[in-house]
Design a protein around this motif. Structure first.
Motif, PDB file in Angstrom:
ATOM      1  N   ALA A  27      13.693  16.182  -0.824  1.00 38.87           N
ATOM      2  CA  ALA A  27      12.517  15.325  -0.969  1.00 38.87           C
ATOM      3  C   ALA A  27      12.794  13.925  -0.438  1.00 38.87           C
ATOM      4  CB  ALA A  27      12.077  15.274  -2.435  1.00 38.87           C
ATOM      5  N   VAL A  28      13.953  13.358  -0.785  1.00 39.89           N
ATOM      6  CA  VAL A  28      14.289  12.018  -0.306  1.00 39.89           C
ATOM      7  C   VAL A  28      14.392  12.018   1.218  1.00 39.89           C
ATOM      8  CG1 VAL A  28      16.065  10.227  -0.274  1.00 39.89           C
ATOM      9  CG2 VAL A  28      15.398  11.278  -2.435  1.00 39.89           C
ATOM     10  N   GLY A  29      15.073  13.017   1.782  1.00 38.88           N
ATOM     11  CA  GLY A  29      15.191  13.094   3.237  1.00 38.88           C
ATOM     12  C   GLY A  29      13.839  13.212   3.910  1.00 38.88           C
ATOM     13  N   GLU A  30      12.957  14.026   3.323  1.00 36.64           N
ATOM     14  CA  GLU A  30      11.625  14.210   3.882  1.00 36.64           C
ATOM     15  C   GLU A  30      10.825  12.908   3.819  1.00 36.64           C
ATOM     16  OE1 GLU A  30       8.702  16.326   5.867  1.00 36.64           O
ATOM     17  OE2 GLU A  30      10.775  16.888   5.439  1.00 36.64           O
ATOM     18  N   LEU A  31      10.926  12.187   2.722  1.00 37.97           N
ATOM     19  CA  LEU A  31      10.184  10.940   2.572  1.00 37.97           C
ATOM     20  C   LEU A  31      10.704   9.853   3.523  1.00 37.97           C
ATOM     21  CD1 LEU A  31       9.867  10.930  -1.317  1.00 37.97           C
ATOM     22  CD2 LEU A  31       8.000  11.251   0.330  1.00 37.97           C
ATOM     23  N   ILE A  32      12.034   9.759   3.672  1.00 38.05           N
ATOM     24  CA  ILE A  32      12.603   8.787   4.611  1.00 38.05           C
ATOM     25  C   ILE A  32      12.169   9.116   6.040  1.00 38.05           C
ATOM     26  CG2 ILE A  32      14.746   7.945   5.656  1.00 38.05           C
ATOM     27  CD1 ILE A  32      14.481   6.769   2.957  1.00 38.05           C
ATOM     28  N   ALA A  33      12.234  10.399   6.399  1.00 41.48           N
ATOM     29  CA  ALA A  33      11.818  10.811   7.746  1.00 41.48           C
ATOM     30  C   ALA A  33      10.331  10.530   7.962  1.00 41.48           C
ATOM     31  CB  ALA A  33      12.129  12.285   7.957  1.00 41.48           C
ATOM     32  N   SER A  34       9.514  10.770   6.940  1.00 44.59           N
ATOM     33  CA  SER A  34       8.074  10.513   7.058  1.00 44.59           C
ATOM     34  C   SER A  34       7.795   9.023   7.206  1.00 44.59           C
ATOM     35  CB  SER A  34       7.340  11.062   5.826  1.00 44.59           C
ATOM     36  OG  SER A  34       7.470  12.460   5.741  1.00 44.59           O
ATOM     37  N   VAL A  64       0.867  -1.182   0.000  1.00 44.18           N
ATOM     38  CA  VAL A  64       0.000   0.000   0.000  1.00 44.18           C
ATOM     39  C   VAL A  64       0.902   1.229   0.000  1.00 44.18           C
ATOM     40  CG1 VAL A  64      -1.760   1.311   1.219  1.00 44.18           C
ATOM     41  CG2 VAL A  64      -1.824  -1.202   1.277  1.00 44.18           C
ATOM     42  N   ASP A  65       0.861   2.018  -1.061  1.00 43.01           N
ATOM     43  CA  ASP A  65       1.693   3.221  -1.122  1.00 43.01           C
ATOM     44  C   ASP A  65       1.255   4.211  -0.051  1.00 43.01           C
ATOM     45  OD1 ASP A  65       2.600   1.866  -3.321  1.00 43.01           O
ATOM     46  OD2 ASP A  65       2.731   3.649  -4.576  1.00 43.01           O
ATOM     47  N   LEU A  66       2.219   4.813   0.621  1.00 44.65           N
ATOM     48  CA  LEU A  66       1.897   5.717   1.722  1.00 44.65           C
ATOM     49  C   LEU A  66       1.437   7.091   1.237  1.00 44.65           C
ATOM     50  CD1 LEU A  66       4.716   4.738   4.228  1.00 44.65           C
ATOM     51  CD2 LEU A  66       2.282   4.204   4.372  1.00 44.65           C
ATOM     52  N   GLY A  67       1.762   7.444   0.020  1.00 42.08           N
ATOM     53  CA  GLY A  67       1.216   8.664  -0.564  1.00 42.08           C
ATOM     54  C   GLY A  67       1.648   9.953   0.104  1.00 42.08           C
ATOM     55  N   PHE A  68       2.875   9.996   0.619  1.00 37.98           N
ATOM     56  CA  PHE A  68       3.369  11.233   1.224  1.00 37.98           C
ATOM     57  C   PHE A  68       3.484  12.325   0.145  1.00 37.98           C
ATOM     58  CE2 PHE A  68       5.890   8.149   4.024  1.00 37.98           C
ATOM     59  CZ  PHE A  68       4.919   8.156   5.024  1.00 37.98           C
ATOM     60  N   GLU A  75      10.128  10.727  -7.000  1.00 43.36           N
ATOM     61  CA  GLU A  75      11.444  10.974  -6.412  1.00 43.36           C
ATOM     62  C   GLU A  75      12.225   9.660  -6.331  1.00 43.36           C
ATOM     63  OE1 GLU A  75      13.968  12.476  -5.371  1.00 43.36           O
ATOM     64  OE2 GLU A  75      13.455  14.572  -5.708  1.00 43.36           O
ATOM     65  N   ALA A  76      13.414   9.738  -5.727  1.00 47.86           N
ATOM     66  CA  ALA A  76      14.336   8.601  -5.735  1.00 47.86           C
ATOM     67  C   ALA A  76      14.051   7.580  -4.644  1.00 47.86           C
ATOM     68  CB  ALA A  76      15.772   9.103  -5.598  1.00 47.86           C
ATOM     69  N   VAL A  77      12.926   7.694  -3.939  1.00 49.28           N
ATOM     70  CA  VAL A  77      12.556   6.702  -2.935  1.00 49.28           C
ATOM     71  C   VAL A  77      11.053   6.486  -2.984  1.00 49.28           C
ATOM     72  CG1 VAL A  77      12.300   8.389  -1.066  1.00 49.28           C
ATOM     73  CG2 VAL A  77      12.823   6.013  -0.501  1.00 49.28           C
ATOM     74  N   VAL A  78      10.647   5.231  -2.780  1.00 47.31           N
ATOM     75  CA  VAL A  78       9.238   4.860  -2.754  1.00 47.31           C
ATOM     76  C   VAL A  78       8.922   4.335  -1.358  1.00 47.31           C
ATOM     77  CG1 VAL A  78       7.487   3.311  -3.706  1.00 47.31           C
ATOM     78  CG2 VAL A  78       9.228   4.287  -5.208  1.00 47.31           C
ATOM     79  N   GLU A 102       6.412 -12.261   4.742  1.00 50.25           N
ATOM     80  CA  GLU A 102       6.033 -13.512   5.398  1.00 50.25           C
ATOM     81  C   GLU A 102       5.104 -13.256   6.580  1.00 50.25           C
ATOM     82  OE1 GLU A 102       9.218 -16.244   6.096  1.00 50.25           O
ATOM     83  OE2 GLU A 102       9.899 -16.174   4.022  1.00 50.25           O
ATOM     84  N   GLY A 103       4.133 -12.381   6.329  1.00 48.92           N
ATOM     85  CA  GLY A 103       3.103 -12.109   7.317  1.00 48.92           C
ATOM     86  C   GLY A 103       3.440 -11.080   8.356  1.00 48.92           C
ATOM     87  N   VAL A 104       4.669 -10.598   8.384  1.00 47.69           N
ATOM     88  CA  VAL A 104       5.067  -9.587   9.368  1.00 47.69           C
ATOM     89  C   VAL A 104       4.874  -8.203   8.755  1.00 47.69           C
ATOM     90  CG1 VAL A 104       6.883  -8.730  10.873  1.00 47.69           C
ATOM     91  CG2 VAL A 104       6.786 -11.162  10.311  1.00 47.69           C
ATOM     92  N   PRO A 105       3.988  -7.370   9.302  1.00 48.76           N
ATOM     93  CA  PRO A 105       3.767  -6.037   8.739  1.00 48.76           C
ATOM     94  C   PRO A 105       4.955  -5.114   8.983  1.00 48.76           C
ATOM     95  CG  PRO A 105       2.491  -6.310  10.751  1.00 48.76           C
ATOM     96  CD  PRO A 105       3.119  -7.639  10.463  1.00 48.76           C
ATOM     97  N   LEU A 106       5.165  -4.183   8.060  1.00 47.38           N
ATOM     98  CA  LEU A 106       6.287  -3.254   8.185  1.00 47.38           C
ATOM     99  C   LEU A 106       6.055  -2.041   7.305  1.00 47.38           C
ATOM    100  CD1 LEU A 106       9.399  -4.376   6.091  1.00 47.38           C
ATOM    101  CD2 LEU A 106       7.098  -5.204   5.677  1.00 47.38           C
ATOM    102  N   ILE A 107       6.902  -1.035   7.514  1.00 46.41           N
ATOM    103  CA  ILE A 107       6.997   0.119   6.630  1.00 46.41           C
ATOM    104  C   ILE A 107       8.302  -0.033   5.849  1.00 46.41           C
ATOM    105  CG2 ILE A 107       7.157   2.621   6.482  1.00 46.41           C
ATOM    106  CD1 ILE A 107       4.440   1.614   7.494  1.00 46.41           C
ATOM    107  N   ALA A 108       8.240   0.226   4.539  1.00 49.28           N
ATOM    108  CA  ALA A 108       9.442   0.079   3.712  1.00 49.28           C
ATOM    109  C   ALA A 108       9.681   1.348   2.908  1.00 49.28           C
ATOM    110  CB  ALA A 108       9.312  -1.109   2.770  1.00 49.28           C
ATOM    111  N   ALA A 109      10.948   1.751   2.844  1.00 44.44           N
ATOM    112  CA  ALA A 109      11.377   2.882   2.007  1.00 44.44           C
ATOM    113  C   ALA A 109      12.449   2.340   1.076  1.00 44.44           C
ATOM    114  CB  ALA A 109      11.913   4.019   2.859  1.00 44.44           C
ATOM    115  N   VAL A 110      12.174   2.331  -0.226  1.00 47.94           N
ATOM    116  CA  VAL A 110      13.046   1.690  -1.199  1.00 47.94           C
ATOM    117  C   VAL A 110      13.550   2.726  -2.200  1.00 47.94           C
ATOM    118  CG1 VAL A 110      13.215  -0.107  -2.968  1.00 47.94           C
ATOM    119  CG2 VAL A 110      11.791  -0.482  -0.942  1.00 47.94           C
ATOM    120  N   MET A 111      14.877   2.850  -2.292  1.00 50.23           N
ATOM    121  CA  MET A 111      15.474   3.831  -3.193  1.00 50.23           C
ATOM    122  C   MET A 111      15.619   3.253  -4.603  1.00 50.23           C
ATOM    123  SD  MET A 111      18.336   5.643  -0.748  1.00 50.23           S
ATOM    124  CE  MET A 111      18.308   7.137  -1.754  1.00 50.23           C
TER     125      MET A 111
END
Length: 559
Positions: A131-138, A65-69, A100-103, A110-119
């Protein structure tokens, strides 16, 4: 030195498309490469992935699910090189389909929920700008508010020059965001892909709890070309690669792409303390009464404890733990093979296990420095214990060592300081600690992992201030007096229980642990599970008060 793996553009070939691996020059069928997760089946080179490809490979199907920041816009410097900065941004967006350079997404592995930031390196070299710094921090703030682990996948050439000092400040912003996750006990994992340099390497890429890297991935602050031009020295083969960094204690794991999902899942499952099915454990047998521990000749006990057939820490781990992932390196100077440790589960209990590692053959013993740690080993164990404290996981230590490395390099590296720091750390570590002397407990080198809420010893173990040979050489001035010294030192399991140094003794199978490793491991596992479950029922204040009282009581004169 190694270069980033790449493939040529697909070439039409009738009904098929072909690509050339630039690492080995082989012609590859494009669909075969895709099925192999874009790892060259001929040479093993890991080719770059887009952020979308990476997420598809790592996340459970349908969980993304995209976080849509909102993505910050702007040109803070009005920067122009061969073209205006806004034009470069527009071209990057058009070429990649990314903002931007991060999604940043929410998902599960494997069933464990998480937040992911992928460059994504395609977007201006994965450079770190506002923008990248703001997205990683968010993403980190979302992980904090939802109390979910954070996974960051890095791919970057460094800070974005077109944003000048504003780009530099993103290093501080993202580092602060990770610090807040540390304070909240939220697990963080960084996956290093090729390349990861500059501001990204010196901030969020290397500040996570666990650092995993793909084979051949390069990580460093300064790029190799800059280093060569500055120092005018030829760099060693494999410089800054994942394998180089693993040897030098800077990262925890190197995993092939096909192994990443299960490895990350194991780490997440332990680090998030998710409940799991309680597995059956044999009834524990821990002897508390010294008179019930058979007496044995002291020198015979020493030989028994040193028997090279006795199970090692890694063997106990394989027999007792599920989903264990060994973590390496002190993140300062190296990885000491004489101490091993990592995260796993024992009968459903997530924990950190650390132990001294010897071996059964001369080759194994030599590779492990005969179980004698250098300072990096004690610093590695301290790092793992701090990780346990952050995640609220109990710690188990297995002790079998002649003592700390007595060499010049160990002294130059601060051996005494490293041991002392461990003693202080364990005295106040806010999680349960159970230490077990499984074989030989030698001097302060053993004590460095034996300050605990409860200390157990196998019935065939010994524990002493000095080796009998050393004591004989100093006090009797005769190494042949070692058996006499062993008797005088009272180092066997029965005496350890009498002196209050050990709180309990675990009986070994007939013939000793060396005769039946599986039975010894079953007895050890049962004892550990019983003691951990009891200790985990205490509040932290009570646990620490009891531990400190235990330590304070050694040798105390009765009132």
């Amino acid at each position: 030195m190694s270069r980033p793996a790449a493939v040529s553009e697909p070439q039409a070939g009738g009904a098929t498309d072909w690509v050339v691996c630039r690492a080995c020059g082989r012609l590859l069928y494009a669909k075969r490469l895709a099925r192999n997760l874009r790892v060259c089946p001929e040479c093993g080179s890991h080719h770059r992935l887009t952020a979308g490809q990476r997420l598809e490979q790592l996340l459970d199907p349908g969980s993304r699910v995209d976080l849509g920041f909102p993505v910050p816009q702007g040109d803070p410097l009005g920067f122009v090189d061969t073209k205006p900065y806004p034009q470069r941004l527009s071209e990057a967006r058009s070429g990649t389909g990314l903002e931007e350079a991060v999604v940043c997404v929410r998902g599960a592995i494997e069933g464990v929920p998480l937040i992911a930031a992928v460059m994504d390196f395609r977007f201006m070299g994965g450079s770190l700008g506002n923008a990248v710094g703001e997205l990683i921090a968010s993403a980190a703030e979302t992980a904090l508010s939802e109390r979910l682990p954070l996974l960051i996948v890095t791919a970057s050439g460094g800070a974005r020059m077109q944003e000048g000092v504003i780009a530099l400040m993103q290093m501080a912003k993202t580092s602060q965001a990770l610090r807040e996750l540390d304070e909240a006990g939220i697990p963080t994992i960084s996956l290093i892909t090729d390349p990861t340099f500059g501001g990204v390497a010196a901030s969020f890429a290397t500040l996570c709890d666990v650092i995993v890297a793909e084979p051949g991935a390069r990580l460093g602050f300064a790029g190799p070309r800059v280093i060569e031009q500055t120092t005018r020295e030829k760099l060693p083969e494999g410089f800054q690669t994942a394998e180089f960094l693993l040897r030098n204690g800077m990262i925890d794991l190197v995993r092939r792409r096909a192994e990443l999902r299960p490895a990350i899942a194991h780490l997440l499952a332990a680090g998030t303390r998710r409940p799991s099915g309680r597995r059956a454990v044999a009834e524990p047998r821990i002897v508390r009464d010294p008179t019930l521990v058979p007496e044995r000749d002291a020198w015979e006990a020493v030989q028994h404890a040193r028997d090279l057939r006795r199970p090692t820490t890694l063997e106990y781990i394989s027999l007792m733990l599920d989903g264990f992932e060994e973590l390496r390196g002190d993140r300062v100077s190296g990885d000491c093979p004489a101490i091993v440790g990592g995260i796993g589960r024992m009968a459903g209990i997530p924990l950190v296990l650390i132990g001294y590692q010897k071996g059964h053959t001369i080759a194994e013993l030599s590779a492990r420095n005969f179980g004698m740690p250098v300072p990096a080993g004690y610093r590695k164990s301290a790092r793992l214990m701090r990780l346990a404290a952050k995640l609220g996981l109990p710690v188990v230590t297995l002790v079998d060592t002649p003592g700390a490395d007595p060499g010049v390099k160990a002294e130059q590296g601060g051996q005494a300081v490293a041991i002392g720091e461990n003693l202080r750390l364990m005295a106040g570590l806010p999680v349960p600690i159970v230490a077990v002397v499984t074989g030989e407990g030698g001097s302060g080198g053993a004590l460095a992992l034996t300050v605990a809420d409860e200390v157990l010893a196998f019935s065939g173990a010994v524990y002493s201030v000095i080796s009998p040979e050393g004591c004989a050489a100093i006090l009797w001035r005769d190494a042949a007096a070692a058996p006499r010294a062993a008797e005088a030192l009272r180092i066997g399991a029965r005496h350890l229980l009498e002196l209050g140094v050990a709180d309990g003794v675990i009986p070994e199978p007939p013939g000793g642990a060396q005769s039946d490793a599986a039975a010894a491991a079953a007895a050890l596992r049962a004892a550990l599970v019983a003691r951990l479950e009891e200790l985990m029922s205490h509040d932290i204040a009570g646990l620490l008060s009891r531990r400190r009282a235990r330590i304070r009581a050694f040798g105390r004169v009765p009132a």
